[in-house]
Design a protein around this motif. Structure first.
Motif, PDB file in Angstrom:
ATOM      1  N   UNK A 130       0.828  -1.206   0.000  1.00  0.00           N
ATOM      2  CA  UNK A 130       0.000   0.000   0.000  1.00  0.00           C
ATOM      3  C   UNK A 130       0.860   1.253   0.000  1.00  0.00           C
ATOM      4  N   UNK A 131       2.089   1.121   0.461  1.00  0.00           N
ATOM      5  CA  UNK A 131       2.922   2.299   0.660  1.00  0.00           C
ATOM      6  C   UNK A 131       4.097   2.324  -0.313  1.00  0.00           C
ATOM      7  N   UNK A 132       5.233   1.756   0.067  1.00  0.00           N
ATOM      8  CA  UNK A 132       6.447   1.796  -0.745  1.00  0.00           C
ATOM      9  C   UNK A 132       7.145   0.448  -0.656  1.00  0.00           C
ATOM     10  N   UNK A 189      15.933   2.133  -5.320  1.00  0.00           N
ATOM     11  CA  UNK A 189      15.040   1.859  -6.443  1.00  0.00           C
ATOM     12  C   UNK A 189      13.735   1.354  -5.838  1.00  0.00           C
ATOM     13  N   UNK A 190      12.639   2.092  -6.049  1.00  0.00           N
ATOM     14  CA  UNK A 190      11.396   1.769  -5.342  1.00  0.00           C
ATOM     15  C   UNK A 190      10.181   2.145  -6.158  1.00  0.00           C
ATOM     16  N   UNK A 191       9.087   1.429  -5.901  1.00  0.00           N
ATOM     17  CA  UNK A 191       7.783   1.804  -6.432  1.00  0.00           C
ATOM     18  C   UNK A 191       6.956   2.322  -5.266  1.00  0.00           C
ATOM     19  N   UNK A 192       6.217   3.397  -5.513  1.00  0.00           N
ATOM     20  CA  UNK A 192       5.562   4.118  -4.421  1.00  0.00           C
ATOM     21  C   UNK A 192       4.083   4.334  -4.710  1.00  0.00           C
ATOM     22  N   UNK A 193       3.276   4.096  -3.690  1.00  0.00           N
ATOM     23  CA  UNK A 193       1.879   4.514  -3.667  1.00  0.00           C
ATOM     24  C   UNK A 193       1.704   5.602  -2.614  1.00  0.00           C
ATOM     25  N   UNK A 194       2.505   5.514  -1.546  1.00  0.00           N
ATOM     26  CA  UNK A 194       2.534   6.535  -0.504  1.00  0.00           C
ATOM     27  C   UNK A 194       3.779   7.398  -0.608  1.00  0.00           C
ATOM     28  N   UNK A 195       3.853   8.394   0.256  1.00  0.00           N
ATOM     29  CA  UNK A 195       4.921   9.384   0.185  1.00  0.00           C
ATOM     30  C   UNK A 195       6.131   9.060   1.060  1.00  0.00           C
ATOM     31  N   UNK A 196       5.906   8.391   2.197  1.00  0.00           N
ATOM     32  CA  UNK A 196       6.912   8.329   3.254  1.00  0.00           C
ATOM     33  C   UNK A 196       7.374   6.902   3.520  1.00  0.00           C
TER      34      UNK A 196
END
Length: 289
Positions: A130-132, A189-196
């Motif tokens: 849900x986040x990162x 290297x990341x995929x993000x749905x949230x900011x933090x």
């Protein structure tokens, strides 16, 4: 029927008292509820899977981002479920992005508000976020923290960060996104749905939890003398202003490390050969701001 899955080990500070107050409030509510306490890693996923396969449709995770991730990864029939979060762990980063209140206010939101369509990230290995989720120096720090036994969590994180700054060499990754492939040595290297991530570090300020897009962040590993300044930029929410930081909006991305590695999914560490990530837009109904 409200089904609350709690990780007692993740409860911080007044979390145990909060759990008692939640039970009292649910008794007064009278709508029917069950509280399940986990005892080992992975049990929250098993419980969520069992409950939703048996027909439960309102599932609440109580704990930190890791507990949230475990429960999310176990949900079946996700389009039919309403998912709640009562932030009560060490890391509560997604709650900040999703404007989910803390304490009893989170429960009141679940009891009185309608669940809203929310994006999540589905991975080819079956896990979700849900986040990162991603690879990089943040994972290196978390791994070092897990190996330390004698210090308080914040002290462990600080000491681990110092060691990572001295030893981290970057991850060699192949990144496939929007029809293009690149090979990089990445700091993150990341995929993000949230900011933090990491307890309030703003990795991806532009990310939104229901915008129908996934944010891919790749920060090239700079010369050693530039790593600390880059992390200071990260702490200030300005990492994307660096010339070696790359931000891409997408629906699908694959991050493949040069060899099987450990990745973090909302702070949970799992071995992976590749992060094959697909955004599932608006298919999860969630109680949020």
């Amino acid at each position: 029927m409200l089904n609350v899955i709690v990780n007692p080990r993740s409860l911080r500070g007044t979390g145990k008292r909060l759990l008692e107050k939640i039970g009292e409030r649910l008794d007064a509510w009278g709508g029917g509820y069950r509280i399940f306490r986990t005892e080992r890693k992975g049990q929250a996923t098993e419980l969520a899977r069992q409950l939703t396969e048996e027909g439960a449709r309102t599932i609440v995770a109580m704990g930190g981002d890791g507990t949230m991730n475990d429960v999310l990864s176990g949900l079946t029939h996700t389009e039919e479920c309403s998912f709640g979060l009562i932030p009560a762990g060490t890391g509560n980063d997604f709650a900040t992005s999703a404007k989910i209140p803390f304490g009893m206010d989170a429960l009141e939101l679940i009891l009185t508000a309608e669940a809203k369509p929310t994006d999540y990230i589905q991975f080819d290995d079956g896990r979700r976020s849900l986040n990162i989720a991603g690879l990089g120096i943040d994972v290196d720090v978390l791994q070092r923290c897990e190996r330390m036994k004698l210090f308080h969590k914040k002290v462990k994180y600080f000491l681990s960060l110092l060691v990572s700054l001295m030893k981290f060499r970057g991850y060699r990754v192949e990144v496939d996104v929007n029809g293009e492939t690149s090979v990089r040595t990445a700091l993150i290297a990341a995929v993000c749905n949230g900011k933090f991530l990491g307890g309030g570090i703003p990795l991806c300020p532009p990310a939104e939890v229901a915008d129908g897009k996934m944010d891919l962040i790749v920060v090239d590993c700079p010369a050693r003398r530039k790593i600390l300044p880059a992390l200071i930029r990260l702490m200030k929410g300005k990492i994307l202003s660096l010339p070696f930081a790359h931000h891409t909006l997408c629906d699908r991305a694959v991050i493949t490390p040069g060899q099987p590695s450990v990745a973090q999914y909302d702070g949970e560490l799992w071995e992976t050969k590749a992060l094959g990530a697909t955004l599932v837009a608006g298919k999860l109904k969630m109680f949020r701001g």
